[in-house]
Design an enzyme around this catalytic site. Structure first.
Site, PDB file in Angstrom:
ATOM      1  CB  THR A 159      -0.943   0.014   1.211  1.00 19.53           C
ATOM      2  OG1 THR A 159      -0.173  -0.103   2.418  1.00 19.53           O
ATOM      3  CG2 THR A 159      -1.921  -1.143   1.145  1.00 19.53           C
ATOM      4  N   GLY A 185      -1.772  -3.388  10.545  1.00 17.38           N
ATOM      5  CA  GLY A 185      -2.651  -3.259  11.697  1.00 17.38           C
ATOM      6  C   GLY A 185      -4.086  -3.382  11.239  1.00 17.38           C
ATOM      7  CG  ASP A 186      -7.047  -3.718  14.034  1.00 19.14           C
ATOM      8  OD1 ASP A 186      -7.136  -4.921  13.711  1.00 19.14           O
ATOM      9  OD2 ASP A 186      -6.788  -3.339  15.189  1.00 19.14           O
ATOM     10  N   GLY A 216       0.953  -3.984  12.829  1.00 13.41           N
ATOM     11  CA  GLY A 216       0.592  -2.578  13.014  1.00 13.41           C
ATOM     12  C   GLY A 216       0.642  -2.194  14.478  1.00 13.41           C
ATOM     13  N   GLY A 218      -2.237  -1.492  16.520  1.00 14.81           N
ATOM     14  CA  GLY A 218      -3.296  -2.047  17.352  1.00 14.81           C
ATOM     15  C   GLY A 218      -3.446  -3.550  17.252  1.00 14.81           C
ATOM     16  N   GLY A 449      -9.723   3.434  14.677  1.00 12.19           N
ATOM     17  CA  GLY A 449      -8.414   4.068  14.652  1.00 12.19           C
ATOM     18  C   GLY A 449      -8.292   5.273  13.753  1.00 12.19           C
TER      19      GLY A 449
END
Length: 488
Positions: A159, A185-186, A216, A218, A449
């Protein structure tokens, strides 16, 4: 396929798919693959692997066949790769006596593995910016070798910017893949879910399971999945769960404000938790310690917010709040014929019994799964697909008690405090207000988040957010999305 049956104890023994005399460690042994997936070796020592649970793949190495396996550990030690975890490699190598026997074994092993319905081709998102910026290293060292051992074809996409993953899944050919994996992460998970739900063919697209590998800050979703079966939150445990191909559904919450929608799979926060989560970004140079540091700062200078919340309680939670005759809940505007994608649950809430809690509030927190992060058991009773959200409300609390409550987030015991209201809701309305002590200042609404709305004079209030700091509504669709999951 030729099936051999053992002569002894036929009634209690499963049918045999293939059995042969082979070499194991240069000595003769009998190796058997049974119809219930047991791979057994009887020679100088007895060995046994389960195809469904232990075996992830196999390769031919000259005259030998190497069965690649991972075995769950009972205690400590290292997992596959370099991280602590719950699995250790335990490959099994044997040499059939003849070439045609080797071919029969390859055919039998491949056919059995194919019958398990495991993924064969995955789209993998790697987020190089999340957490400690270690996603690429985790993928190369821990994730990719396991997926390749399982003979899974990979399309890897790094990404490049926020919402990149959402853009890709919104227009991708879902028929090419057996699943999507987020090494992040999330945040990337949430992008993927939102992208799938914005597709015209969202019903079919949501059948595509999503897997998470923790890389990540979280990692709340994968922590919730692994912890539910007693596994630690590490890359190898997450990857092995993806390889095995077990799935489970998860609720999706639709957060709406007029015609604007955001689809949440983790949480929504307003007040103390949102302020800590978002405003601590200014101390990102401190690493993970920024959260504890800023939490202390926010408690010492505690804020309270005016406002009110309305909710439809789940059965058994009708005693919370006050009954209201007019919930002010509004059905979403009618859907235009030109509007594509999922539009939220098809449910009518105006005539149901709404209840309210009025402010001021220290914190309001809605959760879809138990863990908000690897060290934050925010909603210990939350279920993945029960059709409810877990609501944690804190109205007033002495500062010393609040410090203790934040420490108790690591084991979920904070919900037993007399200062905390903890209940399940089917639908929810947030009417956020200004700070009690500074009425010209408002707050931040945080979902999964990310900032959903910024009020007046908040941190980075000049930046545009998806929604305005005003009334918003949340509804839940039970089991809407699909996740790769450990077997439960």
């Amino acid at each position: 396929m030729e099936v051999y049956v053992m002569d002894h104890d036929q009634q209690s023994s499963p049918a045999v798919i293939i059995t042969d005399l082979v070499f194991v460690d240069d000595v003769y042994a009998v190796v058997t693959l049974t119809a219930d997936g047991e791979l057994r070796s009887v020679g100088q020592e007895r060995r046994q692997l389960t195809m469904k649970k232990d075996v992830i793949g196999f390769v031919v190495e000259g005259k030998q066949i190497r069965v690649k396996a991972v075995v769950e550990r009972g205690g400590g030690g290292i997992c596959c790769g370099e991280s602590d975890g719950d699995f250790t490699r335990k490959d099994f190598v044997f040499e059939p006596l003849y070439e045609d026997a080797k071919n029969r074994w390859c055919y039998s092993l491949r056919r059995y593995l194919d019958s398990l319905g495991r993924p064969k081709r995955l789209l993998v998102f790697v987020n190089p910016f999340g957490g400690k910026k270690s996603a690429n290293k985790i993928f190369v060292k821990e994730v990719k070798p396991l997926l390749e051992d399982a003979d899974i074809q990979l399309d890897v996409q790094e990404t490049k910017y926020q919402l990149h993953a959402k853009e890709i899944v919104r227009s991708m050919d879902v028929s090419k893949y057996d699943g999507i994996v987020c090494v992040s992460g999330d945040g990337v998970l949430v992008e993927v879910v939102n992208g799938l739900l914005e597709r015209e063919d969202w019903r079919n697209a949501l059948k595509l399971p999503i897997g998470m590998v923790p890389a990540g800050t979280g990692n709340g979703m994968i922590k919730s999945l692994l912890d539910s079966v007693g596994l630690r939150c590490c890359a190898s445990s997450a990857t092995i769960s993806i390889i095995r191909g077990h799935k489970r559904s998860v609720d999706v919450a639709t957060i709406s404000q007029g015609t604007t929608k955001f689809f949440s799979v983790l949480m929504l926060a307003w007040g103390l938790v949102a302020d800590i989560d978002i405003e601590s970004e200014k101390f990102r140079w401190m690493g993970s310690a920024r959260i504890d540091f800023y939490a202390l700062q926010r408690i010492l200078c505690l804020r309270q917010y005016n406002g009110r919340i309305l909710f439809i309680p789940a059965p058994g939670f009708e005693s919370y709040g006050q009954l209201v005759s007019n919930s002010l809940y509004k059905e979403p505007p009618p859907i235009s014929d030109k509007e594509l994608g999922y539009q939220g649950p098809d449910a009518k809430f105006e005539d149901l019994e709404w209840r309210e809690i009025k402010g001021p509030f220290v914190s309001v927190w809605l959760h879809n799964v138990p863990w908000g992060a690897e060290n934050t058991l925010a909603a210990p009773d939350a279920k993945f697909s029960d059709g409810f959200l877990d609501l944690v409300v804190l109205k007033t609390c002495p500062k010393l008690v609040l410090l203790s409550l934040l420490r108790q987030l690591s084991d979920g015991t904070h919900v037993h405090s007399p200062y905390v209201s903890y209940l399940k809701v089917k639908a929810f309305v947030l009417e956020p207000g200004a700070r009690v002590d500074e009425p010209d200042k408002e707050g931040i609404i945080d979902s999964d988040g990310e900032v959903l709305a910024r009020g007046r004079k908040t941190y980075k209030c000049d930046q545009k957010a998806l929604m305005s700091y005003d009334k918003l509504q949340i509804t839940v669709d039970q089991g809407l999305a699909t996740l790769f999951s450990p077997e439960y």
